[in-house]
Design a protein around this motif. Structure first.
Motif, PDB file in Angstrom:
ATOM      1  N   GLU A  64       0.789  -1.332  -0.032  1.00  0.00           N
ATOM      2  CA  GLU A  64       0.064   0.083  -0.136  1.00  0.00           C
ATOM      3  C   GLU A  64       0.921   1.316  -0.040  1.00  0.00           C
ATOM      4  N   PHE A  65       1.936   1.285   0.561  1.00  0.00           N
ATOM      5  CA  PHE A  65       2.957   2.250   0.770  1.00  0.00           C
ATOM      6  C   PHE A  65       3.454   2.679  -0.705  1.00  0.00           C
ATOM      7  N   ILE A  66       4.102   1.653  -1.252  1.00  0.00           N
ATOM      8  CA  ILE A  66       4.578   1.787  -2.570  1.00  0.00           C
ATOM      9  C   ILE A  66       3.656   2.150  -3.726  1.00  0.00           C
ATOM     10  N   LEU A  67       2.590   1.575  -3.492  1.00  0.00           N
ATOM     11  CA  LEU A  67       1.410   1.854  -4.313  1.00  0.00           C
ATOM     12  C   LEU A  67       0.962   3.346  -4.501  1.00  0.00           C
ATOM     13  N   GLY A  68       1.102   3.982  -3.141  1.00  0.00           N
ATOM     14  CA  GLY A  68       0.904   5.331  -3.210  1.00  0.00           C
ATOM     15  C   GLY A  68       1.937   6.248  -3.918  1.00  0.00           C
ATOM     16  N   TRP A  69       3.033   5.668  -4.439  1.00  0.00           N
ATOM     17  CA  TRP A  69       4.299   6.380  -5.212  1.00  0.00           C
ATOM     18  C   TRP A  69       3.779   6.127  -6.474  1.00  0.00           C
ATOM     19  N   PHE A  70       3.034   5.403  -7.065  1.00  0.00           N
ATOM     20  CA  PHE A  70       2.792   4.896  -8.553  1.00  0.00           C
ATOM     21  C   PHE A  70       2.250   6.117  -9.120  1.00  0.00           C
ATOM     22  N   PRO A  71       2.688   6.325 -10.386  1.00  0.00           N
ATOM     23  CA  PRO A  71       2.153   7.460 -11.217  1.00  0.00           C
ATOM     24  C   PRO A  71       0.629   7.254 -11.433  1.00  0.00           C
ATOM     25  N   ALA A  72       0.045   8.048 -11.655  1.00  0.00           N
ATOM     26  CA  ALA A  72      -1.704   7.788 -12.036  1.00  0.00           C
ATOM     27  C   ALA A  72      -1.848   6.990 -13.166  1.00  0.00           C
ATOM     28  N   TRP A  73      -1.118   7.051 -14.108  1.00  0.00           N
ATOM     29  CA  TRP A  73      -1.131   6.317 -15.521  1.00  0.00           C
ATOM     30  C   TRP A  73      -0.625   4.812 -15.234  1.00  0.00           C
ATOM     31  N   LEU A  74       0.173   4.437 -14.133  1.00  0.00           N
ATOM     32  CA  LEU A  74       0.670   3.037 -14.130  1.00  0.00           C
ATOM     33  C   LEU A  74      -0.500   2.242 -13.334  1.00  0.00           C
ATOM     34  N   PRO A  75      -1.071   1.136 -13.928  1.00  0.00           N
ATOM     35  CA  PRO A  75      -1.864   0.092 -13.225  1.00  0.00           C
ATOM     36  C   PRO A  75      -1.234  -0.408 -12.029  1.00  0.00           C
ATOM     37  N   HIS A  76      -1.888  -0.697 -11.050  1.00  0.00           N
ATOM     38  CA  HIS A  76      -1.406  -1.328  -9.724  1.00  0.00           C
ATOM     39  C   HIS A  76      -0.934  -2.642 -10.080  1.00  0.00           C
ATOM     40  N   TRP A  77      -1.611  -3.429 -11.059  1.00  0.00           N
ATOM     41  CA  TRP A  77      -1.243  -4.937 -11.164  1.00  0.00           C
ATOM     42  C   TRP A  77       0.390  -5.064 -11.447  1.00  0.00           C
ATOM     43  N   HIS A  78       1.026  -3.712 -11.949  1.00  0.00           N
ATOM     44  CA  HIS A  78       2.311  -4.090 -12.227  1.00  0.00           C
ATOM     45  C   HIS A  78       3.605  -4.043 -11.059  1.00  0.00           C
ATOM     46  N   TYR A  79       2.804  -3.931  -9.870  1.00  0.00           N
ATOM     47  CA  TYR A  79       3.484  -4.257  -8.752  1.00  0.00           C
ATOM     48  C   TYR A  79       3.885  -5.707  -8.508  1.00  0.00           C
ATOM     49  N   THR A  80       3.002  -6.650  -8.990  1.00  0.00           N
ATOM     50  CA  THR A  80       3.172  -7.958  -8.717  1.00  0.00           C
ATOM     51  C   THR A  80       4.408  -8.590  -9.508  1.00  0.00           C
ATOM     52  N   TRP A  81       4.647  -8.226 -10.761  1.00  0.00           N
ATOM     53  CA  TRP A  81       5.833  -8.473 -11.584  1.00  0.00           C
ATOM     54  C   TRP A  81       6.908  -8.104 -11.161  1.00  0.00           C
ATOM     55  N   ILE A  82       6.654  -6.604 -10.964  1.00  0.00           N
ATOM     56  CA  ILE A  82       7.904  -5.982 -10.324  1.00  0.00           C
ATOM     57  C   ILE A  82       8.624  -6.397  -9.198  1.00  0.00           C
ATOM     58  N   VAL A  83       7.703  -7.006  -8.101  1.00  0.00           N
ATOM     59  CA  VAL A  83       8.250  -7.457  -7.063  1.00  0.00           C
ATOM     60  C   VAL A  83       8.700  -8.823  -7.265  1.00  0.00           C
ATOM     61  N   ALA A  84       8.079  -9.565  -8.077  1.00  0.00           N
ATOM     62  CA  ALA A  84       8.572 -10.910  -8.156  1.00  0.00           C
ATOM     63  C   ALA A  84       9.776 -10.815  -8.972  1.00  0.00           C
ATOM     64  N   THR A  85      10.267 -10.013  -9.659  1.00  0.00           N
ATOM     65  CA  THR A  85      11.359  -9.700 -10.653  1.00  0.00           C
ATOM     66  C   THR A  85      12.600  -9.288  -9.716  1.00  0.00           C
ATOM     67  N   VAL A  86      12.109  -8.412  -8.814  1.00  0.00           N
ATOM     68  CA  VAL A  86      13.187  -7.801  -7.968  1.00  0.00           C
ATOM     69  C   VAL A  86      13.360  -9.011  -6.976  1.00  0.00           C
ATOM     70  N   GLY A  87      12.629  -9.677  -6.405  1.00  0.00           N
ATOM     71  CA  GLY A  87      12.946 -10.910  -5.770  1.00  0.00           C
ATOM     72  C   GLY A  87      13.807 -11.917  -6.133  1.00  0.00           C
ATOM     73  N   GLY A  88      13.659 -12.070  -7.929  1.00  0.00           N
ATOM     74  CA  GLY A  88      14.284 -13.017  -8.446  1.00  0.00           C
ATOM     75  C   GLY A  88      15.909 -12.477  -8.234  1.00  0.00           C
ATOM     76  N   LEU A  89      16.167 -11.218  -8.595  1.00  0.00           N
ATOM     77  CA  LEU A  89      17.385 -10.826  -8.560  1.00  0.00           C
ATOM     78  C   LEU A  89      18.024 -11.016  -7.217  1.00  0.00           C
ATOM     79  N   GLY A  90      17.212 -10.740  -5.928  1.00  0.00           N
ATOM     80  CA  GLY A  90      17.592 -11.141  -4.584  1.00  0.00           C
ATOM     81  C   GLY A  90      18.210 -12.586  -4.279  1.00  0.00           C
ATOM     82  N   VAL A  91      17.295 -13.413  -5.009  1.00  0.00           N
ATOM     83  CA  VAL A  91      17.578 -14.965  -5.126  1.00  0.00           C
ATOM     84  C   VAL A  91      19.119 -15.052  -5.596  1.00  0.00           C
ATOM     85  N   GLY A  92      19.149 -14.583  -6.957  1.00  0.00           N
ATOM     86  CA  GLY A  92      20.462 -14.502  -7.583  1.00  0.00           C
ATOM     87  C   GLY A  92      21.690 -14.274  -6.875  1.00  0.00           C
TER      88      GLY A  92
END
Length: 455
Positions: A64-92
């Protein structure tokens, strides 16, 4: 145990262990099993609270905190793949800096050969698995807890300077303690730990009672520490009262076992295909983990139910929402969950695939029940959950017990028939290549398998 077998074991122990190694009596074995179990329950409790906090931060309050910083034009569902990808980098990065902690196939191999798990891999497994699961990967805490608690049992055995046989028993006690806490089943969990090293039945019979003692102690400590309720976690009451079982329901169990076995074979095919596709970059761990996170993230965008390791999602995303799901949607969820599991594993994420496999079976079972209304949904779901898991893990006894406990139902005979149907149909098809018959010591000190010894 007969006198002859005791004499054989004493010779084997003398060959395998140093003269100073300690051979535990039966009751001392049970006492140490209880200690390993209680310690394992405490470890599982700590791991549980850390994981819950991380999931809360990333997917609830932090989201909820991070979505508050999303620009109005960016749908909230992008959060899912962004977190998973960043998490993948963390795993690596965890794999790169902390090394490659053992996956389930390696754990099985170590139990057979060395009889112990390496405690040095524990820090890497803890860090990598927490990042993997928090990122939404389709793997659960059971494999990390097996590695952590199994190595705890091995460490205790090393400090006591136990024989190889006793060391393996203590390792199994740690593994069983982990699964008893995770599955909420002090009998089925330890049984699973003892079944999974083999492809055709439980063979380390001497560890059955100690592992269950450890499982009971771990289960008690974990439930007291977490405050979780004892009993089933899935509500099948929404599908109505189960009919009195008849021979026809037993036939349904066998047929559903066949379908679940075919689904398991399909999963193995997808798993091998993905492995073939990435073979040229299989040693580039950061890149693979990044690609794995991206893949599971976009699958979750298309099918949100496939995110996470699915212990809770079976109830919240499938059973509770079953009225709004159609056959095609459920089959799509089943297939994409298989792909997500494969992306997660081949991406280098660390965790267990038991509940993710249960999830695929549940979605398949619901699809069958909705397509063939004469089959009761509860029977279809549980039988398919059992069959697909058994096709991969070769654990028909423990899977049947665990699902009976988790569902709080009385259809154990039907689940058992489905489990063993799948087990028999897939006995020559496996995913975990290190599963094999136990090794015994010949009098000459040479390792031979049980089959070779009886030839």
């Amino acid at each position: 145990m007969t006198i002859a077998s005791e004499e054989f074991n004493s010779v084997s122990t003398a060959d395998q262990s140093s003269p100073a190694s300690q051979q535990l009596s039966y009751f001392r074995t049970l006492a140490y099993a209880g200690i390993v179990g209680a310690a394992g329950g405490l470890v599982a409790t700590i791991y549980y609270f850390v994981l819950e906090q991380l999931l809360e931060i990333v997917w609830d309050s932090g989201r909820e905190f991070i979505l508050g910083w999303f620009p109005a034009w960016l749908p909230h569902w992008h959060y899912t793949w962004i977190v998973a990808t960043v998490g993948g980098l963390g795993v690596g990065l965890c794999l790169y800096f902390l090394g490659l902690p053992g996956e389930m196939a390696l754990v099985i191999d170590r139990v057979h050969d060395a009889g112990r798990l390496d405690p040095k891999q524990t820090p890497g497994m803890i860090a990598t698995s927490l990042v993997s699961i928090t990122a939404g990967g389709s793997l659960g805490p059971e494999a990390p807890l097996v590695q952590i608690n199994g190595s705890l049992g091995s460490w205790i055995a090393e400090k006591l300077n136990l024989t190889l046989e006793n060391t393996r028993v203590m390792t199994f006690c740690g593994m069983g303690a982990a699964l008893a806490a995770f599955f909420g089943d002090p009998i089925g969990g330890p049984m699973f730990a003892l079944e999974i090293p083999h492809r055709r039945g439980l063979e380390y019979y001497e560890a059955i009672i100690p592992a269950m003692v450890a499982g009971i102690c771990s289960f008690a400590v974990f439930r007291m520490g977490t405050g979780l309720e004892v009993g089933g976690i899935y509500n099948f009451g929404r599908f109505g009262v189960l009919p009195n079982l008849s021979w026809f329901n037993l036939l349904e169990g066998a047929l559903l076992g066949l379908v679940g076995a075919l689904a398991g074979i399909l999963f193995i095919g997808i798993f091998r295909l993905v492995k073939w596709m990435i073979q040229k970059i299989e040693h580039r761990h950061i890149l693979l983990a990044l690609m794995g996170g991206l893949g599971i993230g976009w699958i979750a965008v298309l099918y949100p139910a496939t995110l996470f390791f699915s212990e809770q999602q079976i109830e919240t995303e499938l059973l509770a929402q079953s009225a709004s799901l159609g056959v095609i949607t459920l089959l799509g969820i089943c297939l994409t969950k298989m792909v997500a599991i494969c992306f997660t594993i081949h991406g280098g994420f660390r965790g267990g695939f038991i509940f993710p496999l249960f999830f695929t079976g549940a979605s398949l079972g619901l699809a069958i029940a909705f397509g063939i209304p004469s089959i009761h949904p509860t029977i279809a779901v549980l039988c398919c959950m059992a069959a697909i898991n058994v096709a991969i893990t070769k654990t028909p006894i423990s899977t049947t017990i665990i699902l009976t406990v988790l569902s709080d139902t009385t259809i154990l005979p039907v689940i058992a028939i489905s489990s063993f149907t799948s087990f028999l149909l897939t006995s020559n098809i496996g995913l975990l290549k290190t599963q094999r018959a136990r090794a015994t010591e010949s009098l000459s000190g040479l390792d031979v398998t049980e089959a070779e010894a009886g030839a």
